[in-house]
Scaffold this active site. Structure first.
Site, PDB file in Angstrom:
ATOM      1  N   GLY A   1      62.323  56.754  38.000  1.00  0.00           N
ATOM      2  CA  GLY A   1      63.594  57.060  38.631  1.00  0.00           C
ATOM      3  C   GLY A   1      64.259  58.106  37.759  1.00  0.00           C
ATOM      4  O   GLY A   1      63.828  58.332  36.639  1.00  0.00           O
ATOM      5  N   CYS A   2      65.294  58.794  38.237  1.00  0.00           N
ATOM      6  CA  CYS A   2      65.804  59.923  37.457  1.00  0.00           C
ATOM      7  C   CYS A   2      67.223  60.324  37.803  1.00  0.00           C
ATOM      8  O   CYS A   2      67.795  59.893  38.788  1.00  0.00           O
ATOM      9  CB  CYS A   2      64.933  61.161  37.686  1.00  0.00           C
ATOM     10  SG  CYS A   2      63.216  60.903  37.322  1.00  0.00           S
TER      11      CYS A   2
END
Lengths: 368, 156, 502
Positions: A13-14
């Site tokens: 995720g980011c």
């Protein structure tokens, strides 16, 4: 035993952010650090990185290669390779600053190079293809060497750590460019290798990406038919190659690329007027295996512009905003407000809608 | 009104409709009982066979109802929908209807020694609710449909 | 007359407490197993004639019948099974080649059952096909990726190769008129039309009555060239050259004379009652360059408007052959695995020749990618795709679309008794006897075919949604979505997948 990035596929995720001054004003990397830092909770300290455009005006005709080396012998082998294929105009270590949380750093070097005219002619390739092949060659054949940036008048800076620490480590406040993108990574296990951090770059294309695409292996196996080699097994890597293939090698426009990788649904296409319907059918069918499914929000950086794109269901957050000549894109509005409190026109682009911001005429004159 | 029609091209001559018809009108709760408890279950549909041609025949509930006209006691009657039914209380077993029916669809009720006749009433009086010959046909040859007079004439 | 060594294969069990002697079983058995004896007032059986087609069991109004294996057994031996012993008896009696039908029933590994499908958890969302669009439309044909532009900058789309548009990624595989009945063909044609997919004429030509379904018809040209004419070629949306069939690689088709009825003879353009035996090779194709000539002859004959399909059986060298075909101008390649069905094949060939579709598909897809020509040709996998999960695995291995035949026949009543070559199919499918053909009502059968494909499509969409994929394009060749279970390193390597847990 934990495997290095590339030996195993690691979902992440980011947080992403990016901005451009359309007038071509040069902004320091400090703003990019400030913007990404506010989304601290979207990353977990296992990867951060930046791409700056217009940062090497004094060398703007030369390819700027940024490399990680595990050791000096990998460096020497790489330099031998570079000497055989390029004229190395300048080389140096990339200046860094001690940051407590950034450890295990490899050797980080920068080369400003020009393809050797004789080698280029002998290869029967155009210049960009020649450079691409050389980059892929180093990354796949020289053990312990990794080119992580290879465009002109731009550079990628990345490491394992929180992005704000990475920015500090690379002294990005010392660089100034007309556009920046930044990335904070939240991988689900420990990659431990700097090359796996983002942005991913090839020539002047860089991608920062938040998501986990479900079409990954379909995309990878297709794009590898065209000479690319996906060594990191990351979404970002394959998306970058897709952009390079469709934009540089097939001359599709950025919006046409959006119609391929985040194509409208058939029912939507069927409802369009004839000419548009046929065009969309053609693009989607011709490049069927480049359709990207699953969640993604990406910012593509390239010489002279930024493009933002969400997957067609908009399964990841992404907003854009403007202020005077500035255009902002980020995972969350706070990242924009942090560096431009009075930004206007905040909106969430629709899934599959390409949002493009480029240097205006004045900016192009100044920067390109 | 919906009536039972048979598609000769689909009828396989398996005769199963006869057995299901007899069961449906037997008052029993299982087909095995209907045939095993020594009661002569009577079908009101009969499959005619001639070589490869098979055709299930039962009352057409036709428009001119010669059986009703011929009935001497008023046991046979036709309602507003065209359904021809029989009141066995009134039937005296004179068989005039049997002689007049052009399709041979009036059945002598052997169960009570032929004292009355019986016929297809589209399963409206038994527990079937829907025609069992249609429900059980294994090839969709027997259908229960609303057709126009012209369509009916074409078949007749 | 000598001793008959061959006992009945099946036992017919009748519950006389239930049997009402309606004699429907007797009337409906084309093998004349059941009969009524008036003296005993009882039903009896010639069980040695039973093929276990289950027709009587299915129609019995009182559920009085059961068919089971004959419990009588020869002395057990692992090396010589009862089956083998019987086959030798049979050949000793007749001096003939053993014939069989439908797919290879032997106990070979089924790789579909040794692969598991992925699903999303946490890091990306699964997609609910009931709430979000989920796409399974497919186009088959060459995909030229070189873009040329008109003077006004728009994309020049005039150079596209012909494409087949499939609303569902499943087609009905080749089954000839002759091997199956008129009513079976009508059912397939109508179902394909309603679904927006394709059925395949097989090698027996196309009955005049079915030219009306031409937009959903693939016409086949096989080595016998039965029923091939200009009109026939024009009647297809695509033309398929049949080089081989998974059930019987290396030999041609065989339609027993008793199936060559009046109409079949007319459609095939052969004399009535004669065996229709297509040659093992095409006698104008002795090598790959000859295939290219036939492909272009067919394209020439149809104005380059129709895709040309080449169908091959999965054999040991399938990847190299496929690569040759991809370079020979064919638009679509069909690979037919060794468990695929047939209306009649020599038993030894059906049971021992060829390789599984899973391995063939995986190696062909990878080979074409390695040679950078996967774009040049679409791949259709055939030969025992048994369910929607097999289908999902086939797409993930790299198939563009699938052919199904056995499941289609199951949908219209086939009980897999594997007696098609006897021409007395009690279900009206693999027969030409008018009284039997009549048993297959196309009005009912085509709807069941439509239901089957739609049901599979729903399930494919559910599985795709679980993986977070909302378009079939993104599943095609997506081998990361598969894991092997209980497979050797070599098998995993050929399938191009990792083991479960990796």
């Amino acid at each position: 035993m934990l495997q290095k990035e590339g030996a195993v596929r690691i979902p992440s995720g980011c947080a992403i952010t990016g901005f451009i001054s359309r007038d071509g004003r040069r902004i320091t990397g400090a703003d990019a650090i400030k913007s990404i830092a506010v989304m601290h909770d979207r990353s977990n300290g296992l990867g951060g990185g930046f791409a700056g455009y217009g940062i090497y005006p004094e060398y703007k005709e030369l390819y700027a290669f940024h490399l990680f080396f595990n050791n000096n012998s990998a460096r020497e082998e790489t330099e031998r390779f570079l000497n055989e294929h390029f004229d190395i105009v300048n080389l140096s270590r990339i200046p860094t600053r001690q940051v407590k949380s950034i450890t295990n750093e490899p050797l980080i070097w920068r080369y400003f190079v020009n393809p050797l005219p004789t080698r280029l002619a002998a290869s029967q390739l155009d210049e960009t293809e020649f450079v691409t092949k050389c980059v892929i060659n180093i990354n796949t054949t020289i053990n312990g060497a990794y080119v992580f940036s290879s465009g002109k008048n731009m550079g990628v800076f990345k490491a394992v750590g929180f992005p704000e620490d990475v920015g500090k480590f690379y002294r990005l406040d010392d660089y100034a460019g007309y556009s920046w993108t930044a990335h904070g990574r939240y991988p689900t296990n420990t990659p431990g290798w700097w090359g796996g951090a983002h942005p991913f770059a090839l020539l002047d294309y860089t991608i920062v990406h938040n998501g986990e695409i479900s079409s990954y292996d379909a995309n990878r196996r297709y794009i590898e038919m065209f000479g690319y080699k996906c060594t990191l097994l990351t979404d970002t890597e394959v998306i970058t190659y897709i952009f390079d293939f469709l934009h540089r090698r097939r001359n599709l426009s950025l919006t046409e690329i959006a119609d391929v990788i985040a194509s409208p649904f058939w029912t939507t296409i069927d409802a369009k007027p004839t000419a548009e319907r046929e065009r969309l059918y053609y693009l989607r069918n011709t490049f069927a295996s480049l359709l990207i499914t699953g969640p993604f929000s990406i910012i593509l950086g390239y010489s002279g512009g930024l493009m933002a794109l969400n997957d067609r269901l908009k399964l990841r957050s992404m907003v854009t905003a403007e202020k005077d000549d500035m255009f902002f894109i980020a995972s969350e509005e706070c990242a924009i407000r942090e560096i431009c409190p009075d930004a206007t026109g905040i909106r969430a682009p629709r899934g599959g809608e390409a949002v493009i911001a480029e240097l205006n005429e004045e900016g192009r004159r100044k920067c390109l | 009104m919906k009536r039972v029609y048979v598609n000769e091209n689909r009828c396989l001559g398996c005769h199963l409709c006869e057995y299901w018809c007899a069961f449906a009108n037997s008052g029993e709760d299982s087909i095995v009982k209907a045939f095993k408890l020594n009661r002569e279950a009577m079908p009101r549909i009969n499959v005619e066979d001639s070589g490869e041609i098979h055709f299930a025949v039962q009352c057409r509930h036709c428009n001119d109802t010669p059986c009703v006209k011929a009935c001497i006691t008023g046991a046979l009657s036709v309602d507003n929908d065209g359904l021809v039914s029989i009141d066995t209380e009134r039937c005296v077993g004179c068989y005039t209807c049997v002689l007049t029916c052009p399709y041979g669809c009036i059945v002598i009720d052997e169960k009570n020694g032929g004292k009355t006749v019986t016929k297809c009433e589209l399963c409206v009086k038994n527990a079937g609710n829907e025609p069992w010959c249609v429900k059980q046909c294994i090839n969709g040859a027997i259908v229960f449909e609303d057709r126009t007079n012209a369509e009916r004439q074409a078949v007749l | 007359m000598s001793v008959n060594y061959i006992p009945a294969t099946f036992a017919v069990l009748r519950d006389t407490d239930r049997c009402i002697k309606c004699r429907a079983c007797e009337r409906q058995c084309s093998n004349e197993v059941h009969y009524y004896d008036a003296d005993f007032d009882k039903m009896f059986v010639h069980e040695e004639q039973c093929v276990d087609c289950q027709r009587c069991v299915t129609i019995c109004p009182t559920n009085a019948l059961k068919i089971t294996e004959n419990p009588n057994s020869f002395r057990k031996a692992s090396n010589y099974s009862q089956q083998l012993i019987l086959e030798n008896y049979r050949q000793a009696a007749t001096g003939a080649v053993l014939l069989s039908s439908m797919g290879n029933p032997q106990d070979f590994p089924v790789y579909w059952d040794k692969m598991l499908i992925n699903a999303s958890q946490v890091t990306n969302p699964s997609i609910d096909p009931l709430r979000e669009p989920m796409e399974t439309k497919v186009f088959l044909g060459k995909k030229h990726t070189h873009i040329t532009r008109n003077p006004d900058g728009t994309i020049d789309m005039s150079e596209q190769s012909p494409q087949l548009e499939l609303k569902y990624p499943i087609m009905f595989s080749a089954m000839s008129y002759g091997s199956i009945s008129y009513n079976a063909h009508e059912s397939l044609a109508r179902a394909a039309t309603e679904l927006g997919t394709f059925y395949n004429t097989g090698e027996g030509g196309l009955h005049q009555d079915f030219y009306q379904y031409k937009t959903n018809t693939i016409v086949q040209v096989a080595s016998g060239r039965f029923g091939v004419s200009k009109d026939y070629l024009d009647a297809g949306a695509a033309i398929e050259i049949k080089m081989g069939q998974g059930a019987k690689p290396g030999i041609g088709g065989h339609l027993p004379g008793k199936k060559v009825s009046d109409d079949v003879s007319k459609t095939r353009m052969i004399p009535k009652g004669t065996d229709a035996i297509s040659p093992a090779p095409h006698h104008d194709i002795y090598s790959i360059e000859d295939l290219r000539q036939l492909i272009f002859s067919l394209k020439e004959a149809t104005d380059y408007k129709k895709p040309v399909i080449v169908k091959i059986a999965a054999v040991h060298n399938v990847a190299a052959i496929a690569s040759g075909i991809a370079r020979s101008g064919a638009d679509i390649l069909v690979i037919d695995g060794f468990r695929g069905g047939t209306g009649a094949a020599p038993t030894r060939i059906r049971d021992n020749v060829g390789i599984p579709i899973e391995l063939a598909l995986a190696s062909v897809d990878q080979r074409l990618r390695d040679e950078q020509i996967r774009n040049e040709i679409s791949i259709v996998a055939a030969g025992s795709i048994r369910s929607s999960s097999d289908a999902v695995k086939a797409f993930a291995l790299g198939a563009d679309a699938l052919y199904i035949a056995t499941p289609a026949l199951l949908a219209i009543g086939c009980h897999l008794c594997r007696s098609c070559h006897g021409a007395k199919c009690n279900w009206g499918i693999a027969t030409q006897r008018p009284d039997l053909v009549k048993r297959l009502n196309p009005d009912i059968a085509y709807k069941r075919l439509v239901n089957l494909v739609r049901a599979w499509d729903h399930e494919i969409k559910e599985m795709m949604g679980g993986m977070g994929i909302n378009s079939l394009e993104a599943l095609k060749g997506n081998r990361l979505m598969l894991r092997g279970i209980g497979l050797s390193d070599k098998e995993l390597q050929i399938l191009g997948i990792m083991h479960a847990g990796e």
